[in-house]
Motif scaffolding. Structure first.
Motif, short mmCIF file in Angstrom:
data_model
loop_
_atom_site.label_atom_id
_atom_site.label_comp_id
_atom_site.label_asym_id
_atom_site.label_seq_id
_atom_site.Cartn_x
_atom_site.Cartn_y
_atom_site.Cartn_z
N ILE A 47 0.82 -1.20 0.00
CA ILE A 47 0.00 0.00 0.00
C ILE A 47 0.86 1.26 0.00
O ILE A 47 2.08 1.20 -0.05
CB ILE A 47 -0.94 0.00 1.23
N HIS A 48 0.21 2.39 0.12
CA HIS A 48 0.86 3.69 0.23
C HIS A 48 1.51 3.83 1.60
O HIS A 48 1.04 3.29 2.58
CB HIS A 48 -0.19 4.80 0.04
N ALA A 49 2.59 4.54 1.68
CA ALA A 49 3.27 4.86 2.95
C ALA A 49 3.74 3.62 3.70
O ALA A 49 3.74 3.59 4.92
CB ALA A 49 2.37 5.73 3.83
N PHE A 50 4.16 2.59 2.98
CA PHE A 50 4.53 1.33 3.61
C PHE A 50 5.76 1.44 4.51
O PHE A 50 6.01 0.55 5.32
CB PHE A 50 4.73 0.22 2.58
N LEU A 51 6.51 2.51 4.40
CA LEU A 51 7.68 2.69 5.27
C LEU A 51 7.35 3.36 6.59
O LEU A 51 8.20 3.44 7.48
CB LEU A 51 8.77 3.48 4.54
N TYR A 56 3.75 -0.68 9.11
CA TYR A 56 4.90 -1.60 9.03
C TYR A 56 4.48 -3.05 8.82
O TYR A 56 5.04 -3.74 7.99
CB TYR A 56 5.75 -1.46 10.29
N ASP A 57 3.50 -3.52 9.57
CA ASP A 57 3.08 -4.92 9.44
C ASP A 57 2.53 -5.23 8.05
O ASP A 57 2.71 -6.33 7.54
CB ASP A 57 2.03 -5.28 10.49
N GLN A 58 1.87 -4.27 7.44
CA GLN A 58 1.26 -4.49 6.13
C GLN A 58 2.31 -4.48 5.01
O GLN A 58 2.08 -5.04 3.96
CB GLN A 58 0.22 -3.41 5.83
N GLY A 59 3.42 -3.84 5.25
CA GLY A 59 4.43 -3.71 4.20
C GLY A 59 5.80 -4.21 4.62
O GLY A 59 6.81 -3.72 4.15
N LEU A 60 5.82 -5.23 5.50
CA LEU A 60 7.07 -5.71 6.06
C LEU A 60 8.07 -6.12 4.98
O LEU A 60 9.22 -5.69 5.00
CB LEU A 60 6.82 -6.86 7.03
N ILE A 67 15.04 -1.29 2.25
CA ILE A 67 16.28 -1.12 3.02
C ILE A 67 17.44 -1.81 2.31
O ILE A 67 18.55 -1.26 2.23
CB ILE A 67 16.08 -1.66 4.46
N SER A 68 17.22 -2.96 1.76
CA SER A 68 18.26 -3.68 1.03
C SER A 68 18.73 -2.89 -0.20
O SER A 68 19.92 -2.80 -0.47
CB SER A 68 17.74 -5.06 0.61
N ILE A 69 17.78 -2.33 -0.93
CA ILE A 69 18.11 -1.54 -2.12
C ILE A 69 18.94 -0.31 -1.73
O ILE A 69 19.95 0.01 -2.37
CB ILE A 69 16.83 -1.13 -2.87
N ILE A 70 18.53 0.36 -0.67
CA ILE A 70 19.26 1.55 -0.21
C ILE A 70 20.65 1.16 0.29
O ILE A 70 21.64 1.83 -0.03
CB ILE A 70 18.45 2.30 0.87
N ASP A 71 20.75 0.08 1.06
CA ASP A 71 22.06 -0.38 1.54
C ASP A 71 23.01 -0.67 0.38
O ASP A 71 24.17 -0.29 0.40
CB ASP A 71 21.91 -1.63 2.41
N THR A 72 22.50 -1.36 -0.64
CA THR A 72 23.31 -1.68 -1.81
C THR A 72 23.79 -0.41 -2.51
O THR A 72 24.95 -0.31 -2.91
CB THR A 72 22.53 -2.58 -2.78
N ALA A 73 22.91 0.56 -2.64
CA ALA A 73 23.27 1.82 -3.30
C ALA A 73 24.35 2.56 -2.52
O ALA A 73 25.27 3.12 -3.11
CB ALA A 73 22.04 2.70 -3.48
#
Length: 76
Positions: A47-51, A56-60, A67-73
């Motif tokens: 959904i929207h605003a999943f971060l 949080y539970d809906q978009g875990l 977070i993985s994509i940002i860490d890799t970048a």
């Protein structure tokens, strides 16, 4: 916008009832046309605003993926 703004990351929930996914796609397409580095990540069943903490539970899984994509970048 120009290349001096740095790479842009777009994260969009496929089930977002607030912002149509087409907006992210159009923005991504425009960046590609301008040759500005941009990544579009679409998370299914999200959904929207999943971060935000209240969702949080809906978009875990989407949170973990983001977070993985940002860490890799950052590492590159």
């Amino acid at each position: 916008l120009d290349k001096s703004c740095g790479e842009i990351f777009l994260f969009h929930g496929e089930c977002d009832p607030v912002v149509n996914i087409e907006h992210s796609q159009l923005f991504y397409d425009k960046m590609a046309t301008l040759k500005i580095p941009c990544e579009l990540h679409i998370f299914e069943d999200t959904i929207h605003a999943f971060l935000l903490a209240e969702y949080y539970d809906q978009g875990l899984q989407a949170c973990k993926n983001t977070i993985s994509i940002i860490d890799t970048a950052i590492e590159n």
